[in-house]
Scaffold this motif. Structure first.
Motif, PDB file in Angstrom:
ATOM      1  N   MET A 195       0.831  -1.205   0.000  1.00 10.88           N
ATOM      2  CA  MET A 195       0.000   0.000   0.000  1.00 10.88           C
ATOM      3  C   MET A 195       0.867   1.257   0.000  1.00 10.88           C
ATOM      4  O   MET A 195       0.565   2.240  -0.689  1.00 10.88           O
ATOM      5  N   ALA A 196       1.953   1.239   0.765  1.00 11.90           N
ATOM      6  CA  ALA A 196       2.844   2.401   0.799  1.00 11.90           C
ATOM      7  C   ALA A 196       3.476   2.632  -0.569  1.00 11.90           C
ATOM      8  O   ALA A 196       3.566   3.777  -1.043  1.00 11.90           O
ATOM      9  N   GLN A 197       3.905   1.546  -1.229  1.00 14.29           N
ATOM     10  CA  GLN A 197       4.495   1.667  -2.558  1.00 14.29           C
ATOM     11  C   GLN A 197       3.478   2.205  -3.555  1.00 14.29           C
ATOM     12  O   GLN A 197       3.787   3.096  -4.365  1.00 14.29           O
ATOM     13  N   SER A 198       2.257   1.686  -3.485  1.00  8.54           N
ATOM     14  CA  SER A 198       1.228   2.092  -4.444  1.00  8.54           C
ATOM     15  C   SER A 198       0.784   3.527  -4.210  1.00  8.54           C
ATOM     16  O   SER A 198       0.525   4.267  -5.161  1.00  8.54           O
ATOM     17  N   ARG A 199       0.697   3.923  -2.944  1.00  9.32           N
ATOM     18  CA  ARG A 199       0.348   5.323  -2.658  1.00  9.32           C
ATOM     19  C   ARG A 199       1.400   6.268  -3.223  1.00  9.32           C
ATOM     20  O   ARG A 199       1.073   7.334  -3.756  1.00  9.32           O
ATOM     21  N   GLY A 200       2.666   5.872  -3.106  1.00 10.64           N
ATOM     22  CA  GLY A 200       3.729   6.704  -3.654  1.00 10.64           C
ATOM     23  C   GLY A 200       3.611   6.870  -5.150  1.00 10.64           C
ATOM     24  O   GLY A 200       3.785   7.971  -5.689  1.00 10.64           O
ATOM     25  N   ARG A 258      10.373   2.743   2.716  1.00  8.25           N
ATOM     26  CA  ARG A 258       9.012   3.121   2.322  1.00  8.25           C
ATOM     27  C   ARG A 258       8.032   3.040   3.478  1.00  8.25           C
ATOM     28  O   ARG A 258       7.002   3.722   3.474  1.00  8.25           O
ATOM     29  N   LEU A 259       8.351   2.219   4.473  1.00 10.02           N
ATOM     30  CA  LEU A 259       7.493   2.100   5.652  1.00 10.02           C
ATOM     31  C   LEU A 259       7.910   3.047   6.775  1.00 10.02           C
ATOM     32  O   LEU A 259       7.267   3.073   7.827  1.00 10.02           O
ATOM     33  N   GLY A 260       8.995   3.780   6.583  1.00 15.89           N
ATOM     34  CA  GLY A 260       9.485   4.663   7.634  1.00 15.89           C
ATOM     35  C   GLY A 260      10.063   3.903   8.809  1.00 15.89           C
ATOM     36  O   GLY A 260       9.985   4.365   9.950  1.00 15.89           O
ATOM     37  N   ARG A 261      10.716   2.751   8.545  1.00 16.53           N
ATOM     38  CA  ARG A 261      11.216   1.899   9.623  1.00 16.53           C
ATOM     39  C   ARG A 261      12.738   1.723   9.587  1.00 16.53           C
ATOM     40  O   ARG A 261      13.255   0.742  10.112  1.00 16.53           O
ATOM     41  N   LEU A 262      13.444   2.652   9.007  1.00 14.93           N
ATOM     42  CA  LEU A 262      14.892   2.519   8.934  1.00 14.93           C
ATOM     43  C   LEU A 262      15.569   2.568  10.301  1.00 14.93           C
ATOM     44  O   LEU A 262      16.733   2.168  10.443  1.00 14.93           O
ATOM     45  N   GLY A 315      14.325  -3.201  -4.899  1.00 12.01           N
ATOM     46  CA  GLY A 315      14.263  -1.760  -4.691  1.00 12.01           C
ATOM     47  C   GLY A 315      13.513  -1.017  -5.775  1.00 12.01           C
ATOM     48  O   GLY A 315      13.214   0.168  -5.622  1.00 12.01           O
ATOM     49  N   ALA A 316      13.197  -1.711  -6.875  1.00 12.59           N
ATOM     50  CA  ALA A 316      12.493  -1.072  -7.994  1.00 12.59           C
ATOM     51  C   ALA A 316      11.028  -1.514  -8.018  1.00 12.59           C
ATOM     52  O   ALA A 316      10.674  -2.594  -7.545  1.00 12.59           O
ATOM     53  N   LEU A 317      10.191  -0.665  -8.602  1.00 13.32           N
ATOM     54  CA  LEU A 317       8.775  -0.954  -8.772  1.00 13.32           C
ATOM     55  C   LEU A 317       8.451  -1.052 -10.262  1.00 13.32           C
ATOM     56  O   LEU A 317       9.120  -0.429 -11.086  1.00 13.32           O
ATOM     57  N   ARG A 373      16.292  -2.935   2.360  1.00 14.83           N
ATOM     58  CA  ARG A 373      16.302  -1.569   2.874  1.00 14.83           C
ATOM     59  C   ARG A 373      15.189  -0.742   2.243  1.00 14.83           C
ATOM     60  O   ARG A 373      14.577   0.103   2.916  1.00 14.83           O
ATOM     61  N   ALA A 374      14.919  -0.967   0.961  1.00 21.05           N
ATOM     62  CA  ALA A 374      13.913  -0.171   0.259  1.00 21.05           C
ATOM     63  C   ALA A 374      12.548  -0.287   0.931  1.00 21.05           C
ATOM     64  O   ALA A 374      11.837   0.704   1.100  1.00 21.05           O
ATOM     65  N   GLY A 375      12.176  -1.509   1.313  1.00 23.49           N
ATOM     66  CA  GLY A 375      10.884  -1.702   1.953  1.00 23.49           C
ATOM     67  C   GLY A 375      10.796  -0.993   3.286  1.00 23.49           C
ATOM     68  O   GLY A 375       9.784  -0.342   3.596  1.00 23.49           O
TER      69      GLY A 375
END
Length: 319
Positions: A16-21, A173-177, A196-198, A168-170
């Motif tokens: 959902m985070a990826q799709s919203r972006g 995108r979730l703000g969990r680094l 890391g790519a969509l 790391r990419a996921g």
């Protein structure tokens, strides 16, 4: 009034985070409204290991069916989940700029891989990560895990595992680094092809939408992942395979002087066999560079590893 575009997405927090972006970027670039439509895939409802259920396609087939049935106008996939064989009547109209493709460790007590004592348990659902972890010779116990990011991280905080390896990419995108204790060097842990790519996919016949989505495409990312995924295709491997590939583009000063550098690795499940190669060439020859690197890996015996470990029967998706 132009109706909103219907964007098909998996329902996980990350998807959902990826799709919203993507939706926000598309609206910003074109002014077109986009609504998310949640689609359930077989990979979302099964708790079986990815290698058992076939890996490649288990997260994308239901989305593709929704496209072909005209229930959605476009779909967003994690590119590493996408089969390398093109889907009939569908087009990857855009591959946006890639996020950092490296893998990361999330471990107890802020430890790094080298700091974890022998016998520490590291969780991953990826045969590629498991194989490369074993190849490091750190005497870690690698155990399979499934589930979303929160489920996996909970196994560390509860003490069930000493650490987990994720993309790391996921996490970004979730703000969990903040959970990352070490970013793994590709020399240790080569990422999955396309990580890391969509991929933004739509019906080929919808030529107007294909043209609209092109505004999101990043040519350098597309070249890099084309090389990586060509290597994967030549090896006839899937997203659950112990195959790593990472391509980067170095921009030259003169026209048509950009260079693409790609590394590839095939590692046996026990880590005992590790075959690594690299090639460099003009960026416009990305596909051929992937083929060349795959050939070099096969010449060094990668076919034996791939043939022995990757011929897994696939199951059909359900939606």
């Amino acid at each position: 009034m132009t109706p909103p575009l219907r964007l098909g997405t998996r329902g996980s927090k990350l998807a959902m985070a990826q799709s919203r972006g993507v939706a926000e970027a598309l609206t910003a670039a074109t002014g077109r409204a986009v609504n998310l439509v949640e689609i359930t895939t077989y990979g979302d409802v099964s708790n079986e290991p990815l290698a058992t259920i076939g890996g490649t396609g288990v997260f994308v087939n239901a989305l593709r069916e929704a496209l072909l049935d005209d229930r959605v106008d476009l779909a967003v996939h994690s590119l590493k989940d996408l089969p390398t064989t093109p889907a009939e009547n569908l087009t990857v109209a855009a591959i946006p700029e890639r996020a950092d493709p490296r893998d990361v460790l999330c471990a107890r007590d802020d430890l790094t891989l080298a700091e974890l004592p022998p016998g520490s348990t590291i969780g991953t659902g990826s045969p590629r990560r498991a194989a490369q972890l074993r190849a490091l010779g750190l005497e870690l116990e690698v155990v399979p895990v499934r589930g979303n990011v929160d489920t996996r991280m909970a196994k560390v905080t509860s003490g069930e595992l000493d650490g987990i390896v994720l993309a790391r990419a996921g996490l970004s995108r979730l703000g969990r680094l903040d959970a990352v204790t070490e970013v793994l060097d590709p020399l240790q842990m080569l990422p999955a092809p396309g990580q890391g790519a969509l991929a933004v996919e739509c019906r080929t016949a919808d030529e107007e939408l294909v043209g609209t989505l092109a505004v999101l495409d990043d040519p350098m990312t597309r070249a890099a992942v084309t090389a990586e995924r060509t290597l994967l295709a030549v090896l006839e491997a899937g997203c659950s395979a112990p195959v790593g590939a990472y391509a980067v583009v170095a921009e030259g000063d003169a026209p048509q002087s950009d260079e693409l550098y790609i590394r590839g690795a095939v590692v046996s499940s026990d880590g005992a066999i590790s075959i690594r190669k690299s090639v460099t060439g003009p960026v416009e020859e990305a596909e051929q560079l992937g083929r060349t690197l795959a050939g070099d890996l096969l010449d060094d015996g990668a076919g034996t590893v791939v043939g022995a470990e990757l011929k897994v029967p696939k199951k059909e998706n359900v939606s």
